[in-house]
Design an enzyme around this catalytic site. Structure first.
Site, PDB file in Angstrom:
ATOM      1  N   LYS A   1       0.565  -0.943  -0.306  1.00 20.94           N
ATOM      2  CA  LYS A   1      -0.237  -0.071  -0.053  1.00 20.94           C
ATOM      3  C   LYS A   1       1.037   1.414   0.174  1.00 20.94           C
ATOM      4  O   LYS A   1       0.817   2.122  -0.583  1.00 20.94           O
ATOM      5  CB  LYS A   1      -0.964  -0.324   1.083  1.00 20.94           C
ATOM      6  CG  LYS A   1      -2.029  -1.031   1.492  1.00 20.94           C
ATOM      7  CD  LYS A   1      -2.952  -1.186   0.001  1.00 20.94           C
ATOM      8  CE  LYS A   1      -3.660  -1.265   0.260  1.00 20.94           C
ATOM      9  NZ  LYS A   1      -4.998  -1.312  -1.367  1.00 20.94           N
TER      10      LYS A   1
ATOM     11  N   GLU B   1      -9.544   5.982   2.871  1.00 22.37           N
ATOM     12  CA  GLU B   1     -10.361   5.333   3.792  1.00 22.37           C
ATOM     13  C   GLU B   1      -9.670   3.860   3.789  1.00 22.37           C
ATOM     14  O   GLU B   1      -8.457   3.662   3.563  1.00 22.37           O
ATOM     15  CB  GLU B   1     -11.593   4.723   2.775  1.00 22.37           C
ATOM     16  CG  GLU B   1     -10.976   3.634   1.482  1.00 22.37           C
ATOM     17  CD  GLU B   1     -10.121   3.826   0.382  1.00 22.37           C
ATOM     18  OE1 GLU B   1      -9.655   5.334   0.668  1.00 22.37           O
ATOM     19  OE2 GLU B   1      -9.110   3.496   0.262  1.00 22.37           O
TER      20      GLU B   1
ATOM     21  N   SER C   1       1.644  -9.983  -0.835  1.00 23.53           N
ATOM     22  CA  SER C   1       1.392  -8.551  -0.975  1.00 23.53           C
ATOM     23  C   SER C   1       1.303  -7.829   0.780  1.00 23.53           C
ATOM     24  O   SER C   1       1.911  -6.807   0.672  1.00 23.53           O
ATOM     25  CB  SER C   1      -0.262  -8.463  -1.179  1.00 23.53           C
ATOM     26  OG  SER C   1      -0.817  -9.069  -0.562  1.00 23.53           O
TER      27      SER C   1
END
Lengths: 386, 271
Positions: free
Chosen positions: A74, A96, A363
């Protein structure tokens, strides 16, 4: 752009500024330097020898995004977008978050660049990802609980968009997945392309050939699109996105949009989503907060229609099995989101030849999931022992 | 399609002839129940409301504040569906000729099928539609609507963040009225009015002959009167929706809505 008129000017401005930044060497240079020095790129491409041996099929590589600063892919996007926010002259950042990884990444870059930061998170997700809530607060962000609806990611996006509509002049919304109105899906994809660009170069160096299969989990689909995109022209490379099958494909109990979903419009984008016959958005469920969302990134819907990428699902149980398997065999505790991709590979790798190659986008790391996974795994087995 | 004049146009023409401003009320269809909405509409008619904006409830109303979110949730929990809301309008048309504008989001309409929805809405007696998340850039792509959109008037939104250069293209195809969102934010009551309303309305009026309504954040007769001096119509929503929420399902909904809305209408008519 399916958004209220109040946001149209901001989205147009963002699009224009991004087009400039995209070709601005100074911008790209600063991004590359921070990705390297602050986030720890490039991430390794790791041959999972024991898992490969155990499954007895294709050679399995992990693209180690879990080793990045903050523990997931991210931050690639959060960093890119905060540099954009700086260019745009914004003072305040909102985002968010579902699993909290995007929230932590955003709070991190907001701290690094001295921005005020507000993170919207579903109250249910705050409970199941409490560690990340604490991290965001340590980083100086305000975490606002969203209690509407089922109090997960979709409601957090609604609330972030309401904030943006209200504060659009001084606020940039760092959307965390390849979702929402144009230009967000494109921007988020571009900032995550580094995953696939590195993986492609690394596998060519290591194996002197392209992989046969790429696998990634798909919630909104940012880590998947980041890995897949640089390989799209390589026709021999198959790609599989793994959605959250929850308790199985029963209405309201899963988040696999390509199983029982249909085209619709939600939160600015036209894509595959889970809705009833009246177009009301359905409830979703997944053990993983990051995949527990009713719509999929529009570019994934497009590649599915083209037949370029296949989409399958893993249930909660399969994902938890993947979580345990990677932990025990490779000493890598993956995020519950990532565990969905692992789960598919556990089934698929044995069916492939030993000279074939799989790359999984690892990830994120599972630190945030320890409590929840323990409850599922040991909670259940404790009950079994009784 | 229809050669008869649209009820919204007629309403504004008649008001203009009388030198009066319009009062537009927003309520959510099916809140608290479908029968309850019938009583609410009767109360609005009793109070002399000129146009009714009827919310077609959606699960994810991202342009709405908490009062209207809760109304949509109550309506959906009470069983509101697109078909039932259309049926509701047919029933309203047996006793009321007040113009009705649907106020909703794209997905329920997209799911129903644009053309079919427009045809069914026109047949039921709906006069206009305002889709909060459908900017005209996307709407013009919708060839399905050719030939039907004259009868179901497309209400366009202009916001305080709309650049002046964008206004002419936004209102070029405006029908019925232009809805000026008077503040940056979601729907809901506010204690103060934005100080840019008058200048923005002037800007819109220089680009179109279609009447301009102002809404978002107006909740008291004083605010309504002030806005009526600047625009052709005043929209009040959340304040009425809150009253409906507080009234519950029992009691005289028609009476309480009528009594609450009358001073708002009177304030607008005093200008």
């Amino acid at each position: 752009m399916f958004v209220p008129e109040t946001l149209m000017a901001a989205l147009t401005e963002l699009d224009l500024e991004y087009q400039k930044a995209r070709v601005d060497e100074e911008f790209q240079g600063e991004l590359a330097r921070l990705l390297r020095e602050y986030c720890g790129r490039e991430t390794p491409l790791y041959l999972a020898e024991r898992l490969t041996e155990k499954l007895g099929g294709a050679r399995i590589y992990l693209k180690r995004e879990d080793l990045l600063h903050t523990g997931a892919h991210k931050i690639n996007n959060a960093l890119g977008q905060i540099l954009l926010a700086k260019r745009l002259g914004k003072k305040r950042i909102i985002a968010e978050t579902g699993a909290g990884q995007h929230g932590v990444a955003t709070a991190t870059v907001a701290a690094r660049f001295g921005f005020e930061c507000v993170i919207y998170m579903g109250a249910v997700d705050m409970k199941r990802q409490a560690l990340n809530v604490a991290r965001m607060r340590f980083l100086g962000a305000e975490v606002r609980a969203v209690t509407a609806g089922q109090a997960t990611l979709k409601e957090a996006v609604n609330e972030a968009m309401r904030d943006w509509v209200t504060n659009v002049r001084d606020t940039h919304y760092i959307l965390g997945s390849a979702l929402g109105s144009h230009p967000f899906p494109m921007i988020v994809r571009d900032f995550h392309r580094v995953i696939g660009v590195e993986a492609r170069r690394q596998i060519l160096e290591r194996e002197e050939r392209l992989p046969d299969l790429l696998v990634a989990c798909v919630g909104g689909g940012s880590n998947a699109i980041g890995l897949f995109h640089p390989f799209l022209q390589d026709e021999s490379v198959k790609m599989v996105g793994v959605e959250a099958g929850g308790d199985g494909i029963v209405q309201g109990r899963h988040a696999a949009r390509f199983q029982g979903g249909k085209l619709g419009v939600l939160q600015g984008t036209k894509t595959f989503l889970l809705a009833d016959s009246d177009g009301q958005i359905e409830l979703t469920h997944s053990v993983s907060a990051g995949l527990d969302y009713a719509a999929v990134g529009p570019e994934h819907a497009y590649y599915r229609e083209l037949g370029r990428v296949d989409y399958v699902y893993a249930t909660d149980g399969e994902a938890l099995a993947g979580f345990q398997e990677l932990s025990r065999v490779e000493g890598i505790i993956p995020a519950l989101e990532t565990s969905h991709a692992i789960a598919y590979v556990l089934k698929q790798a044995p069916k492939m030849k030993t000279d074939e190659i799989i790359i999984i986008n690892c990830s994120g790391r599972g630190d945030k999931d320890v409590e929840q996974a323990a409850e599922y795994i040991y909670g259940k087995s404790d009950r079994l022992e009784e | 399609m229809s050669t008869t004049q649209n009820r919204i146009e007629t309403t504004f023409e008649n008001l203009k002839a009388d030198g009066k401003k319009a009062f537009i009320a927003y309520v959510c269809a099916g809140d608290p129940t479908m029968d309850g909405t019938i009583e609410v509409v009767k109360g609005l008619d009793d109070a002399g409301v000129d146009i009714i904006e009827l919310g077609l409830p959606f699960s994810d109303p991202l342009a709405d504040g908490v009062v209207n979110q809760m109304a949509a949730q109550r309506a959906l929990e009470a069983g509101a569906t697109t078909a039932k809301v259309l049926e509701l309008v047919r029933e309203i048309r047996t006793f009321s000729s007040t113009p009705i504008v649907f106020f909703t989001y794209l997905n329920p309409i997209y799911t129903y099928g644009f053309r079919q929805f427009y045809l069914d809405a026109i047949a039921a007696g709906v006069d206009g539609i305002l889709l909060l998340d459908l900017p005209p850039e996307e709407a013009v792509l919708n060839e399905e609507l050719c030939g039907v959109s004259e009868s179901l008037q497309q209400i366009r939104l202009v916001s305080p963040t709309t650049p002046a250069s964008r206004i002419p293209s936004l209102v070029a195809q405006a029908q019925g009225f232009v809805y000026y969102v008077s503040r940056e934010g979601v729907t809901g009551e506010q204690t103060t009015l934005s100080d840019t309303i008058a200048s923005q309305v002037e800007l819109i009026k220089s680009a179109t002959k279609v009447p301009v309504a102002v809404g978002f954040g107006i909740s008291t007769p004083e605010q309504a009167r002030t806005v009526a001096t600047m625009a052709d119509a005043v929209v009040v929503g959340s304040a009425i929706v809150r009253l409906i929420a507080d009234s519950g399902t029992g009691g005289d909904l028609r009476g309480s809505v009528g009594a609450f809305v009358k001073p708002l209408v009177d304030a607008v008519k005093s200008v």
